[in-house]
Design an enzyme around this catalytic site. Structure first.
Site: not given
Length: 272
Positions: A135, A233
């Site tokens: 990520e 998210e």
């Protein structure tokens, strides 16, 4: 990050009842037995943190990361998690790196070690039949001092390894803060994307609360042929988790056409 007023297992149930999948962070803070039971009842877990400690950029940290990644694989199997998420180094409770780098970032030796570490991660994934995702993060707001954090960094590393067992978790909230040009970034990264995560800027809340026109991003991803996971998210603005979920679905509903008509954000149950 949504339904934050509820106990964790109730959050999972509430998200599942809406036809959505679930992602979790560090599994050490969860009742894994209970999550495994929920998975057996049909809850889909798209991803979880795929390591607990360790670093990409130095030999000792690399060995530690690989060891905790191996432990995470076993937990991931129990709950059926489809991807195991990585960062350049361990993050503390406030999101700051456990081992930060200076203002000049990682040096060339750290880059070489990070590439070697990720090849080892990809080999582990191949042996165990799992996929790790790396990520990107932002350095100016949430994660200053994190090595290999920018989307350009993670893309360089993952594309260099070029393994189906190591993909990108392309977080567009972080990328907007650090780099911008989100559609161009998605296009460049497309062959290596394992997941796309979304939240608006500023504030890290659901689409429609900030400056990113996610409808345009979604249409571009559709045109590119992306059919993977889209993860919200994000925090719920005003504390309204139902509205936050609706906003995320609405941003992608016009572009993606999953089996239930609501789009990739719903993570259809037969997603590969």
């Amino acid at each position: 990050m949504i339904y934050g007023d509820l106990p964790m297992l109730e959050r999972v149930r509430r998200i599942h009842e809406r036809g959505l999948a679930v992602e979790i962070w560090d599994w050490r803070g969860h009742d894994v037995d209970a999550l495994a039971t929920l998975a057996g009842e049909g809850v889909v877990f798209t991803s979880m943190t795929g390591y607990t400690t360790g670093r990409l950029g130095d030999p000792e940290g690399a060995d530690e990361l690989l060891a905790t990644a191996a432990a995470s694989i076993e937990v991931g199997r129990r709950i059926g998690a489809r991807a195991l998420n990585l960062h350049g180094t361990g993050l503390g409770p406030t999101g700051l790196p456990v081992t930060p780098v200076g203002p000049d970032g990682a040096d060339e030796q750290m880059w070489r070690t990070a590439r070697d570490t990720l090849r080892r991660v990809a080999d582990l994934g191949e042996r165990e039949g799992v996929t790790f995702v790396l990520e990107n993060l932002n350095l100016s707001v949430d994660h200053p001092g994190t090595p290999f954090a920018r989307a350009a960094d993670t893309l360089d590393l993952v594309s260099g390894v070029d393994s189906p067992h190591l993909r990108l978790n392309l977080d567009l909230y972080h990328a907007q803060i650090g780099e911008g040009d989100l559609i161009g970034l998605c296009r460049r990264a497309l062959p290596w994307i394992g997941e796309v995560q979304v939240a608006d800027v500023p504030g890290r809340c659901e689409p429609g609360t900030g400056e990113i026109r996610y409808e345009g991003v979604a249409a571009a991803l559709e045109d590119m042929g992306y059919r993977g996971v889209v993860g919200l998210e994000a925090f719920a603005s005003g504390g309204d988790s139902v509205a936050a979920g609706d906003a995320a679905l609405e941003a992608f509903v016009g572009a993606f056409s999953g089996p239930d008509g609501r789009g990739a954000t719903t993570e259809p149950r037969d997603h590969p």
